[in-house]
Design a protein around this motif. Structure first.
Motif, PDB file in Angstrom:
ATOM      1  N   ASP A 221       0.654  -0.990   0.252  1.00 48.26           N
ATOM      2  CA  ASP A 221      -0.367  -0.216   0.181  1.00 48.26           C
ATOM      3  C   ASP A 221       0.828   1.226   0.037  1.00 48.26           C
ATOM      4  OD1 ASP A 221      -2.794   1.589   0.350  1.00 48.26           O
ATOM      5  OD2 ASP A 221      -2.599   1.888   2.253  1.00 48.26           O
ATOM      6  N   GLN A 222       1.623   0.447   0.448  1.00 49.73           N
ATOM      7  CA  GLN A 222       2.912   2.534   0.616  1.00 49.73           C
ATOM      8  C   GLN A 222       3.503   2.621  -1.040  1.00 49.73           C
ATOM      9  OE1 GLN A 222       6.080   1.187   3.920  1.00 49.73           O
ATOM     10  NE2 GLN A 222       4.390   1.171   5.162  1.00 49.73           N
ATOM     11  N   VAL A 223       3.881   1.404  -1.767  1.00 51.73           N
ATOM     12  CA  VAL A 223       4.406   1.364  -2.855  1.00 51.73           C
ATOM     13  C   VAL A 223       3.344   1.952  -4.185  1.00 51.73           C
ATOM     14  CG1 VAL A 223       5.466  -0.447  -4.642  1.00 51.73           C
ATOM     15  CG2 VAL A 223       6.314  -0.302  -1.874  1.00 51.73           C
ATOM     16  N   PHE A 224       2.116   1.483  -3.889  1.00 58.87           N
ATOM     17  CA  PHE A 224       1.287   1.267  -5.302  1.00 58.87           C
ATOM     18  C   PHE A 224       0.512   2.573  -4.217  1.00 58.87           C
ATOM     19  CE2 PHE A 224       3.484  -2.245  -6.250  1.00 58.87           C
ATOM     20  CZ  PHE A 224       3.290  -2.595  -7.512  1.00 58.87           C
ATOM     21  N   GLY A 225      -0.286   3.724  -5.623  1.00 57.84           N
ATOM     22  CA  GLY A 225      -1.510   3.933  -5.468  1.00 57.84           C
ATOM     23  C   GLY A 225      -0.983   4.584  -6.266  1.00 57.84           C
ATOM     24  N   GLU A 226      -2.203   6.036  -6.251  1.00 59.29           N
ATOM     25  CA  GLU A 226      -2.602   7.192  -7.276  1.00 59.29           C
ATOM     26  C   GLU A 226      -1.320   8.526  -6.851  1.00 59.29           C
ATOM     27  OE1 GLU A 226      -6.426   8.101  -9.081  1.00 59.29           O
ATOM     28  OE2 GLU A 226      -6.552   7.297  -7.447  1.00 59.29           O
ATOM     29  N   GLU A 227      -1.190   8.120  -5.395  1.00 56.51           N
ATOM     30  CA  GLU A 227      -1.011   9.928  -4.886  1.00 56.51           C
ATOM     31  C   GLU A 227       0.871   9.726  -5.552  1.00 56.51           C
ATOM     32  OE1 GLU A 227      -1.364   7.250  -3.545  1.00 56.51           O
ATOM     33  OE2 GLU A 227      -2.333   8.250  -1.920  1.00 56.51           O
ATOM     34  N   GLU A 228       1.330  10.731  -5.698  1.00 59.19           N
ATOM     35  CA  GLU A 228       2.918  11.808  -6.602  1.00 59.19           C
ATOM     36  C   GLU A 228       4.094  10.447  -5.820  1.00 59.19           C
ATOM     37  OE1 GLU A 228       3.107  14.727  -8.157  1.00 59.19           O
ATOM     38  OE2 GLU A 228       5.396  15.174  -8.611  1.00 59.19           O
ATOM     39  N   GLY A 229       4.734  10.194  -6.442  1.00 59.09           N
ATOM     40  CA  GLY A 229       6.052   9.305  -5.635  1.00 59.09           C
ATOM     41  C   GLY A 229       5.587   7.499  -5.692  1.00 59.09           C
TER      42      GLY A 229
END
Lengths: 643, 643
Positions: A169-177
C-alpha cells in the motif's frame, strides 16, 4: 451479503462432495506437500519450500522454479486451512504452522515477501509487473492467510500478510511518488477484499479499489514499463494488452477477452468491490461481462477460454470442442465469480452457472483418485490428433501427473475444500439456498443460531430435505433456488405443498415463522434430456448433448468404440437411465438406441449416401471421463439425419 | 511414356483455360516482372534481379530477400517460356534473354549459381542443405531452362544450367570425397529428370537417382549437418525429419508426411524416375504414397497438407476444413505428380485427381483477374475467426496481393502456362486423352503427324468433339479417359455408338484404322450431385458437398447471408442448375431449397430443439469464390436433421 464465514460450522455430509473432500485430504494435499519439498521421485524439483529457506537466510543456493513458485506454497496452505476446518488434524496443522513460521522468517524487514526477487533480483522489485507475478503471489499469500485465520483463529499468518499488504500500500497508489502500476496477473484484488473482510481495515479495500480502477488507464502502465525495460516490437499476444484485460478501464469492459484465469479473478474482485462500495457502474460492468461470458463464450461444461494462444477467451460463439483450452483454473475462477455475482443480486442464473461449473468443468480436471489432472478440459478428444497435430498439442488424451501441471490441482483443492462456502448466503434476515449439497450448517439470523440440515443424494437424485433447528420460533425468509434445468419442481413445507408459480429471479421466497424441526422438501425431477446450442455456435450445429439434472454426459471409446462422431442419435430415441456399476457405482449412466455410419468404402469421397447400422450408446458423466482405458471422448453427439 | 513435348504444337482454344492463359500473360507475368525489379509501390522490394546484378559484379550492395529469392526469377522465366510458346512476343522474349544473359554473368567460373551464397557467404556453400534451399533454387533454374529451350530452341540458358548441374554432380554423390547430402527442399530431383529428357545426358538421370535414393539413409545427413553447425536440441517440427521426408529411405515410405510441397515434388520425381529406370520398388512406393494421399489425406478440392505447422500433411482422415493449410503450390505439385503417375500406369484415378486439383484447389489460389492470391485454400471461412484466432491466422478471408505471397502465384503461372502438357500422352502407338480441354494438337504416331482437335465447353458441359486429321489412314489406338465422376457416358465414332462396357482402368481403348476427319463424340452428362465423405473424416459427418462434373461448389455469404453452417440442406431437395450471370457468365451455378436454423434465443444452451425456416441457397464454383464482397464461405454443408 456475507456468505457464511467458514468459521461457522458447515459440515459437508454429501456423498458426492464428501468423497472429493476425502480425496483432497488423503491424496492431493499430502502429494503436494511432497512436491513442494522435492521428495517426488523422477520429477523436476519444485524447490518452492527451499526458495523460502534461502530467502530466510537458512539455506544456501539459487532461486529455482517459475517466477510465481511462491504461490504453490500459498495455495497449499489455503487448501490445508479448509481441510483443517473440515476436520482437525494436529500433525497437518503443525506442519502448516512451521511453513508459516518459515514465511515469517523469509519476510523482509519492510514487509516484502517474494522469494524470486529477494534471492535473485533484490534491487528489481516491481520492475516487471507485466510478467513477473509479484502481486499475484502476494494475493495468494493473503487468501491463504485469511483462510488459515478463519480455520484456526491463529493470527500469525494474517499478521505476516497484513505487514506485506501495508508495504504494498505504501508502494502503489495514485499519489505522487508511488508506482502507478497494477498486477499483470490479477489475484491480489480479490484477496485484499477478503483481507478487508476479516480485518475491517479499509486500507485494503482502498488498495483493491486502486488496483481495479487504475487498470487500463492511459498512458498505459505496461506499455511504459515495457519501454523502460527496452522491450520494443509488437506484443506477442494477438490481442495486445487485452491479454491481461488492461486494454481499457475495467468499468468500460463489456467483452471478456484475454487470459481467462486473469479475467475471472478480476471479475470476481470487481463483483465483490461493487458490492462492498455500492458502485453501480462497476456492478453494470460485472453484469455485462457475465452476460458475455455465460451467454456467448462458455462451454456447456462451464469451461471458459476457448483459445490455447494466451490461454484466453477468443470471441462470441467461438467454441471449438476439440481445441478448447478451458483451463481447470478458469472454471474454478468462474465458480468464485458466480458466488460474488450472487452477492450483487440473487438470481439463479449465477447459481446455475456455478453449479454447472462445479459438477462438470472443474472436477473434470482431476481423476476420481485425485492422482492425475487435466489442465485443459476438452469436449472432444481424438487421441491421435493430440499426438500428431501441433495445434492440438495442448489437449491431452489422458490426465497428467501433478508435476507437469502445477497450478490447477491446488486450485481444485481449495475449491473443493471450501465447497461449504458456496451453499448458502444470508442477507437482511433472509437465508438463501444456492446449492443442494448434503450438509449441516449453523447460521445466524436475527441473532438466532439456526441450524440447517440438508439431506440429499444430489446430483443423482433431485430430492432434497431441509430441516431447520432453531431455539425459538422466528420469522424470516428462506429463499430456495429452483435450478434452471428443472421443469416441474415440487416444494413442500412440513408436507404442505407450496406454490412455485411465483419465483423471483429463479428463487422461491418462503417467509414464515420458522419453528424447530420444520422441514422443507424439494423435489426436482431429474431425467436425461437433450440440450442444443444456440445456432451461432457453428461447431455444435446438428449436434446434441445429454444432461441430467446438473450433470453433463459424454461418450467414451471404452463404452462405444472408436470413431465416436460417426454415431448418430435419433431425436426420437429414448434416453434411458442405468444405475452405474463399478467405477460408476452410485452414479447414473445413460443408454440409448442410435445408429452408426458404416465404413463400407475405402474411398474418401463418394456420391452415394452412407449406410448406417443400429447400435446402443452408453453415456457417462463428463466429470468422470478418462478414469478407465484412455481413448476418444465426445460431448456433442451428431443427431441422426433425415434419410 | 513421353508426354507431348511442349515444342509440339498444343494450342489451347478452350474458353476456360484460354481465359486463365490470358490472365497469366496480361497480369501475372508483367506484374511479377515489376516485382522482381522492385518497381511496385508501397511494397518491400523483391531485390531478386538486383541480387543477380550484385552477384555478377555489376552492382554494389548486399543480398536481400529470402535465401531462395533466386527461385522467383527462375519461376518467372519458366512461366515466360510457356507463354512464348503459346504466342510469340518479341519484347517479352528480349527481356527474358536479357535476364538469361545476366544469369550467365552471375554464374561462377566453376558453374555455381546462387546469389545468396555468392554474395553473402561465399565460403559456406552446401553447409546448410537442411534449410537453405541451394539445390531447390538450382532445380527451378533447371526447370526454367528446359522450358525455355523447348519454347524457343535457344540453348544459352540450357548451357548455363548444364554447367551448374555438372558442377553439382562433381560435388554430390556416394563417391568418397563427395558430399553425401541431398536437398532440404526437394525440387532438383524432378528438374534433373527433365534436363535428362532434353539433353539425353545420363549424368543428370544418375544425379537425380542419387538424390532420391540417398535420402533418409543412416547416419542421417541432416542430423549430422545440424551437429556440425552446432545446433542441438530437438527438431522444431513435431514429426522431426518427417518434415522434409528424410525420416526413412523413400522406397520404404508409405505414409505422406511433412511439408506437403516438398513431398509432392519428391513424389513427382520418384514417379518419373521409376518410369525412366524401370524401378518396380520405386513404382510401388509411388503407388502406396498415392493411395495414402488421395484416399486418406486429400480434401475434396484436391487440396493437400492439412496442417499449418510445417505446412504439412498430418495423418489419415484428419481433414479440418477451417484450419486447413492446403497450399496452392501443394495442389499444383499434385497435378505434376498425377501426370507422372499416368506415366507409370494409365489409370483414370490419376487423371481424376489431376482434374480435381486443376479445376478446384489450384486455381482457387488466384482471383479471376489474376491480381490477388491465396497461399492457403480453406474449405470453410469465418472471417472473424481468421482475424481473432491465433490458430487460424494462416487462413485469410480474402486473397492477398502478390508480394505477401511470393511462391504460389508463379507456380500457378507455370501450371496454367503448361496446361497443354497435361491433356495427352502417347505410348506404344497409343494416344491417351487424359483431359478434355478445347485445343488443337499435333502428335506423332507411327511417324505420322496426327492433328487432334478438341472442341468442348468443358467443364460446364460434358460434350466433347475430337476430330482427327491425318495424312493417310493409320491403325492405332486412342484411349479416352471416362471421368470417374461420370455415370452414363456416351461415346460415338463417326456417329456410331461405341460400347463403354469394357473400360481398362477407366480408359476406353478404341483401336481402329483412323482416317482423316474421323470424329469422336463424347457425352459426359453433367448434373449437380451430392458428395459425401468417408465417415472416418469426422469433420464432414452429417455434411454434404455439391459437385457438377469436375467442379466443386461452395456457399458464399454474399449469396446466402451470414452463419452459413446454420443452413441445412435436405437430402430430397433438388439441386437446380442456373446459368451464371455477371461474374459467373458462362458458368453454371446451383440453387436449392433448404432450411436455416432460426436464432430465436439469446441463450447459449437450450433444452428445446431449434426451429428452422425455409430458404433458397445458391452455390457457386469453389475456384471462383471470393471474387465479390468478402465474407463467409462453406464447402461442406450441413444436411437436414430428422425432425
Amino acid at each position: 451479503m456475507i456468505f457464511l464465514k467458514s468459521i461457522e460450522n458447515v459440515q459437508i455430509k454429501d456423498t458426492f462432495w464428501r468423497s472429493y473432500l476425502e480425496t483432497v485430504k488423503k491424496e492431493v494435499i499430502p502429494y503436494q506437500w511432497e512436491a513442494l519439498n522435492d521428495r517426488l521421485p523422477n520429477t523436476e524439483p519444485s524447490h518452492a519450500i527451499e526458495n523460502f529457506r534461502i530467502a530466510a537466510g537458512e539455506a544456501e543456493g539459487e532461486f529455482f522454479g517459475m517466477v510465481f513458485q511462491d504461490s504453490d506454497v500459498a495455495k497449499w496452505l489455503e487448501a490445508v486451512a479448509y481441510i483443517l476446518k473440515d476436520e482437525p488434524n494436529e500433525q497437518l496443522e503443525k506442519t502448516a504452522d512451521e511453513v508459516i513460521d518459515l514465511l515469517e522468517r523469509a519476510q523482509q524487514e519492510d514487509g516484502y515477501l517474494n522469494t524470486y526477487y529477494t534471492i535473485k533480483e533484490p534491487n528489481n522489485r516491481w520492475t516487471n509487473l507485466t510478467d513477473n507475478h509479484e502481486l499475484y503471489c502476494a494475493g495468494h499469500l493473503i487468501e491463504a492467510a485469511v483462510a488459515y485465520y478463519k480455520a484456526t483463529n491463529k493470527r500469525k499468518f494474517l499478521d505476516v500478510v497484513c505487514k506485506y499488504a501495508d508495504y504494498i500500500d505504501q508502494v502503489f497508489g495514485e499519489e505522487e511518488g508511488k508506482i502507478h502500476g497494477y498486477p499483470g496477473h490479477q489475484e491480489i484484488e480479490l484477496a485484499l477484499l477478503k483481507l478487508y473482510e476479516v480485518t475491517e481495515n479499509e486500507r485494503y479495500l482502498h488498495l483493491s479499489h486502486y488496483f481495479i480502477h487504475q487498470r487500463g488507464k492511459q498512458p498505459h502502465y505496461f506499455d511504459e514499463e515495457r519501454k523502460r525495460r527496452g522491450q520494443t516490437g509488437p506484443n506477442w499476444y494477438i490481442g495486445g494488452n487485452q491479454y491481461n484485460q488492461s486494454h481499457q478501464p475495467v468499468i468500460e469492459q463489456k467483452q471478456a477477452v484475454g487470459h481467462s484465469v486473469r479475467a475471472v479473478y478480476m471479475y470476481t474482485a470487481m463483483a465483490d468491490l461493487a458490492k462492498k462500495t455500492n458502485n453501480e457502474s462497476l456492478k453494470i460492468a460485472c453484469e455485462n461481462l457475465w452476460e458475455n461470458v455465460t451467454q456467448k463464450q462458455m462451454y456447456i461444461t462451464g469451461g471458459i477460454g476457448s483459445s490455447e494462444h494466451g490461454e484466453s477467451f477468443s470471441f462470441d460463439y467461438d467454441l471449438p470442442n476439440d481445441t478448447s483450452y478451458t483451463e481447470t483454473c478458469a472454471s474454478v475462477g468462474l465458480v468464485f465469480w458466480a458466488r460474488n455475482m450472487l452477492g450483487l443480486e440473487k438470481n439463479r442464473k449465477y447459481a446455475d452457472v456455478m453449479e454447472r461449473a462445479l459438477y462438470n468443468g472443474t472436477i473434470s480436471g482431476m481423476d476420481l483418485d485425485g492422482k492425475k489432472f487435466f489442465y485443459v478440459n476438452p469436449l472432444e478428444v481424438w487421441p491421435k490428433a493430440c499426438n500428431h497435430r501441433f495445434d492440438k498439442r495442448h489437449v491431452k488424451a489422458v490426465r497428467q501427473q501433478w508435476f507437469t501441471c502445477a497450478c490447477c490441482p491446488p486450485n481444485l483443492a481449495r475449491m473443493i475444500g471450501s465447497i461449504g462456502d458456496f451453499i448458502y448466503s444470508t442477507e437482511d434476515n433472509q437465508l438463501f439456498v444456492h446449492l443442494y449439497i448434503g450438509s449441516e450448517s449453523a447460521v445466524s439470523i436475527k441473532n438466532q443460531k439456526v441450524k440447517v440440515i440438508q439431506e440429499t443424494n444430489y446430483p443423482w437424485d433431485g430430492d432434497v430435505k431441509l430441516s431447520i433447528e432453531i431455539e425459538s420460533a422466528t420469522e424470516f425468509t428462506i429463499a430456495l433456488r429452483i435450478p434452471g434445468w428443472c421443469k416441474n419442481p415440487v416444494v413442500k413445507v412440513n408436507n404442505q405443498l407450496i406454490s412455485v408459480e411465483h419465483l423471483e429471479n429463479g428463487y422461491l421466497y418462503i417467509n414464515r415463522t420458522w419453528e424447530n424441526n420444520d422441514q422443507i422438501e424439494l423435489i426436482f425431477p431429474m431425467k436425461p434430456e437433450r440440450i442444443w446450442s444456440n445456432p451461432k455456435v457453428r461447431e455444435n450445429l446438428g449436434k446434441v448433448a445429454i444432461q441430467r439434472g446438473p450433470i453433463l454426459y459424454c461418450l467414451e471409446e471404452v463404452d462405444n468404440g472408436k470413431e465416436l462422431p460417426a454415431i448418430q442419435l435419433p431425436r426420437q430415441s429414448i434416453l434411458q437411465e442405468v444405475n452405474g456399476t463399478g467405477l460408476f457405482e452410485g452414479m447414473v449412466t445413460i443408454k440409448a438406441e442410435a445408429y452408426r455410419l458404416v465404413e463400407n468404402t475405402d474411398d474418401l469421397y463418394v456420391n452415394n449416401a452412407l449406410l448406417k447400422t443400429p447400435c446402443i450408446i452408453k453415456a457417462v458423466p463428463y466429470f468422470a471421463w478418462c478414469n478407465r482405458q484412455p481413448g476418444e471422448m465426445l460431448v456433442w453427439i451428431n443427431e441422426d439425419r433425415n434419410v
